[in-house]
Each structure stands twice: as C-alpha cells, then as structure tokens.
Design an enzyme around this catalytic site. Structure first.
Site, PDB file in Angstrom:
ATOM      1  N   SER A 242      -6.244  -6.201  -0.420  1.00  0.00           N
ATOM      2  CA  SER A 242      -6.877  -4.953  -0.835  1.00  0.00           C
ATOM      3  C   SER A 242      -7.031  -4.026   0.375  1.00  0.00           C
ATOM      4  CB  SER A 242      -8.218  -5.261  -1.514  1.00  0.00           C
ATOM      5  OG  SER A 242      -8.704  -4.158  -2.213  1.00  0.00           O
TER       6      SER A 242
ATOM      7  N   ASP B  42      -2.359  -3.755 -11.417  1.00  0.00           N
ATOM      8  CA  ASP B  42      -3.546  -4.014 -10.602  1.00  0.00           C
ATOM      9  C   ASP B  42      -4.490  -2.838 -10.798  1.00  0.00           C
ATOM     10  OD1 ASP B  42      -5.416  -3.987  -8.427  1.00  0.00           O
ATOM     11  OD2 ASP B  42      -4.080  -5.226  -7.238  1.00  0.00           O
TER      12      ASP B  42
ATOM     13  N   HIS C 267      -6.156  -8.131  -9.613  1.00  0.00           N
ATOM     14  CA  HIS C 267      -6.310  -7.707  -8.222  1.00  0.00           C
ATOM     15  C   HIS C 267      -6.221  -8.928  -7.317  1.00  0.00           C
ATOM     16  CE1 HIS C 267      -7.339  -5.091  -4.992  1.00  0.00           C
ATOM     17  NE2 HIS C 267      -8.523  -5.633  -4.756  1.00  0.00           N
TER      18      HIS C 267
END
Length: 501
Positions: free
Chosen positions: A215, A439, A468
C-alpha cells in the site's frame, strides 16, 4: 444499539487511519556510522508470538539537510535468518499507512504464510517510521469525540457538505500546528523516511537493502529505489499508490478502486440472495446499496448515517473474507437495526505505541496527515474540492464523493520543504510491482502508473484477485506468490510483465 454504533465507528476509524523533480539525498558519507547497533528485547507492547524478534534504536537526523543537527531515534526490529549459508542480506518491510507500525510486521507475514525460503534468505527488518509508535511519535491531539472521522474524508452529498468538511479540516490543521511543540511534524515526509532507511542499512553494515512494502509502502519503496538506486537490492512493491507520495489524484483513485471492486462483492451477494436478501443480481445489489445510503442520509438508523454506512462498505471491500460481515451489516440496516462492525482486514495491522505516547488513533491520524500533507502542496481553494466531488459523485457513485472531498492538507500550516521524490527510470532493473486486478484502495491503475514511470527498471505482475494486498497469504494468489518469492530468493525478475490467469 449505542454499543453497536460505537463498535462500527471505532472499526471504521481505525481502518481509515491507515490507508497514501527528485529530492536531494543526504551525502553518502553521512549515512555510514562507526559501529553497529546493539540488539536486545523489543518494547513490551510489540507482540510477536511466532517469531524471535530483537530490537534496537538507530539515531537519524531530524533534518537530513543538517546531519549534525538535532537527532531522533528510529526503533528497528530484526528477525534474523537462521541459515547463514543462504542469507543474502536484509529485507526491510513496511506495512503501509502512512502511519502503520512495522516492528511486529515480520510476525504478521509469517502468520500469513511468508515462505521459509524468504525467511532463510534475509534478516527481515521492521521499523516504526519517524513519527510513528516507538520512533518519536507525533500527535495532533485527536480524541474520540470529535467530528473528524478518518483520513479518508466523508461522503459529501452537495457543495454545502464539502464546506462543512472544510471547516472540520481547517480546525484539524490548526490543532496539528498547535500540538507541534517540538517542531518535528514538518520533518515527517516520505523522502526523509527513505533516508532513514538508508541509515538503517548503513548501521547494519550492509552494502544494499532489499525492500517489501504494501500500500503506502509502495510509495516508500519507490522513493528509496529512486533516491538510492545503487543501494537498493531487490524491491517488491505490493498494492500501489502510483507514485512516491499520496496526492489528491492518488486519493481520488480510491473511488475508482471502490467502483471496480464493488462488482466482486455484488456478485458474491447476489449468489447468496436467499441468505442476505440484498438482490438477486449484481445490479440489484448495487441499487440496494444506493437506496440504503440515500435513506440513511435522511434517516440514520441507530445513529449510523449515510457517511458511516458508505465508509463501512468501503472497508468491507478490502477482501472477500469481509464480504459476509458486510452483507450482514446491510441486512441489519435494512431491518432497521444498527449493524455489527466488520472485522479489520489482515492487511492493515494495528499500530502500537508506547503507553506514555499518543493514542494509537491519534498517532495514526497524525502520521498519515503529516506525511501526506508535507510531501506535496495541496490545493487550498475549497471550490477545487467542490468541483472534484461533483465530478466523482457522477463518475463513481459508490465512493467518489468521499475520496474527492477536502482533507486537512488544504489548510496545512507548513509548505513542502522540497519537491516530492521523482521516480527514477535510470538504474538497475530491480523493481517488481505486484497488483490485484481489483483493489478498493490502490486500484490496478496505480500499479500501471508506477510501471510506466520506472520503465525498464520494473516488471508488473497482475494477479486476477480482489482486495487490498497480494503477497504472502493475503489472498488466494498462487501466481503472484510464486513470481514474487522467486524474485526475492533467486533474483529472477520476469523478462516481461505477467498477467496471472
């Protein structure tokens, strides 16, 4: 009813806290300390039952432009390889955020199935980034009774709602400035964390450092590979924000991700219409969502309004393991009850802090804002956000009028000290970009953008998954798991981009 509402709010707040020209690197000689660190027990609140972690503290300059000035300490953890004959070097981790603690992240990855071959190949290094947890934590003084509900702004039904959000955002920025009594807040940037990473590498006596980031960690890894290309070894960037920083475009892409991923949940729910009653087709499930959100805008159920419902649904798209609790929450709201909170996704670990420091929520919010607002200048005209919200409300009905809304960065008290790090296309071909096709937070487009910017230095692996986080057991991803593990262990970078079937 109040207990359920509080639980829902607390879960959403915690999750929304953790979501993302070249800068000038510090002189090479300044990053080479005279002696290595001493390892010892980790802080008591660093929970790692599956692995034998050791911790240490490494001093770094508060301002890397003044290396002999004030110093802060970065707390670092190590899961040492037990196979010296297979050990390649160090693998530095980052779980995302910005604002997520990384000290126990090795334990989380092992729990999720990090292959033993990777554990053998590296001393796995976690750390709390500057301003987080045990690394001189920053604080804006956030409390649980305020109207600021997280680092993704609330859904705005109209221009007036954007103005109301702007009032809250302005107060938050002022509060952050008032609490910045030691002057540390302005130095919490992605570029400075990348420089801290190079100090860690040097302190550990390594010529190069490999990196695995998720991320926002993809932005940090991209910054490190760009500032220190010859010191970066094998770099894996998982679930990508698309650059070395989060800016308004990056956060607006949350709406694209939510729109693309919502279809996966809608198909799942339609297949289980007999159980949850949300719609017999994906389109019927979508219409249920839109009707329920509109109803809650006008008539909250048990204190859960449309903003909170949309935020909870967004969280529910983090992975298929959350679909059941999300569907049950909708079902409760349709019957007039407040829903139970969804369980947090495995890819967003908790952010422990010292007992005497700021609360985890305060520290996570503050570190996110400091990094995001310091990295790049944000528009200060609220009308810019009103136009963006109006546009994205039509383009992305699921969540566009939230992610385009105004953040405290619009009123941040500090100008960026330097331009954001430019992705460097010149350098070793050592960057593997891993991405789910769907995502909600970091859509495929982010991975594609980063691939374009790195050029021949990178390869893109697209896993045909939803949610995710891709690598190490986050999802059922045998293709990406194999490609990524081969790269980390053997250095096998695919000759071309990979699309998993």
């Amino acid at each position: 009813m109040r207990g359920r509402r509080s639980l829902l709010r607390a879960t959403v707040l915690a999750l929304l806290a953790g979501l993302t020209g070249a800068a000038v690197a510090a002189p090479a000689g300044a990053a080479e300390p005279a002696a290595g660190p001493e390892w010892g027990p980790c802080p008591a609140d660093v929970v790692a039952p599956l692995v034998a972690l050791q911790c240490t503290q490494i001093p770094v300059p508060l301002d890397h432009g003044s290396p002999d000035g004030a110093q802060i300490t970065i707390t670092v953890s190590r899961l040492a390889s037990t196979k010296p004959e297979k050990r390649r070097g160090i693998l530095i981790l980052n779980p995302g955020g910005p604002g997520g603690s990384g000290l126990a992240f090795a334990n989380d990855l092992v729990k999720r199935g990090l292959p033993a071959s990777v554990q053998d190949s590296y001393d796995i290094i976690g750390f709390d980034t500057r301003g987080v947890g045990h690394s001189d934590p920053v604080s804006c003084g956030f409390t649980t009774d305020q109207d600021y509900i997280g680092n993704i702004p609330p859904y705005a039904a109209d221009d007036a709602a954007v103005l109301r959000t702007a009032e809250v955002a302005r107060e938050v920025a002022q509060r952050c400035a008032a609490n910045d009594r030691n002057g540390h807040l302005r130095h919490v940037t992605t570029a400075n964390v990348a420089r801290d990473m190079d100090r860690i590498r040097a302190a550990l006596g390594e010529e190069k450092a490999s990196f695995l980031g998720f991320s926002y960690g993809s932005a940090l890894g991209a910054a490190y590979a760009s500032l220190f290309p010859d010191r970066s070894d094998r770099v894996v960037l998982d679930s990508n924000v698309g650059d070395t920083h989060l800016d308004p475009d990056g956060i607006r892409r949350y709406a694209l991700g939510a729109e693309e991923t919502f279809g996966d949940f809608a198909r799942w729910a339609a297949d289980r219409h007999g159980t949850y009653g949300l719609g017999a087709t994906p389109e019927e499930v979508r219409q249920t969502y839109l009707r329920l959100a509109a109803r809650l805008d006008d008539r909250p159920s048990g204190g859960v309004d449309g903003r909170m419902f949309r935020a909870a649904t967004f969280v529910g798209l983090y992975g298929p393991t959350l679909y059941g609790s999300t569907a049950a929450a909708w079902q409760s709201l349709l019957s007039g009850d407040a829903p139970p909170a969804p369980a947090p996704p495995a890819s967003v670990p908790p952010a422990p802090v010292p007992p005497a420091g700021p609360s985890p929520q305060d520290n996570a919010y503050t570190a996110f804002l400091a990094t995001t607002c310091n990295d790049v200048a944000w528009p200060r005209d609220v009308a810019v956000y009103q136009r963006a919200v109006a546009q994205d409300r039509e383009r992305f009905p699921v969540y566009g009028a939230a992610s385009a809304n105004v953040l405290p960065c619009a009123f941040w008290p500090y100008e960026p000290a330097e331009p954001p790090v430019r992705v460097l296309a010149e350098g070793p071909a050592n960057v593997l970009i891993v991405q789910n096709r769907h995502d909600p937070v970091t859509p495929l487009r982010g991975g594609e953008l980063l691939r374009e910017k790195f050029g021949d230095r990178a390869r893109l692996v697209v896993e045909n998954g939803s949610g995710h986080g891709v690598y190490a057991g986050v999802g059922d991803t045998p293709c990406a798991l194999g490609v990524t593990t081969s790269y980390l262990v053997d250095g096998t970078l695919p000759p071309d981009d990979v699309v998993c079937r």
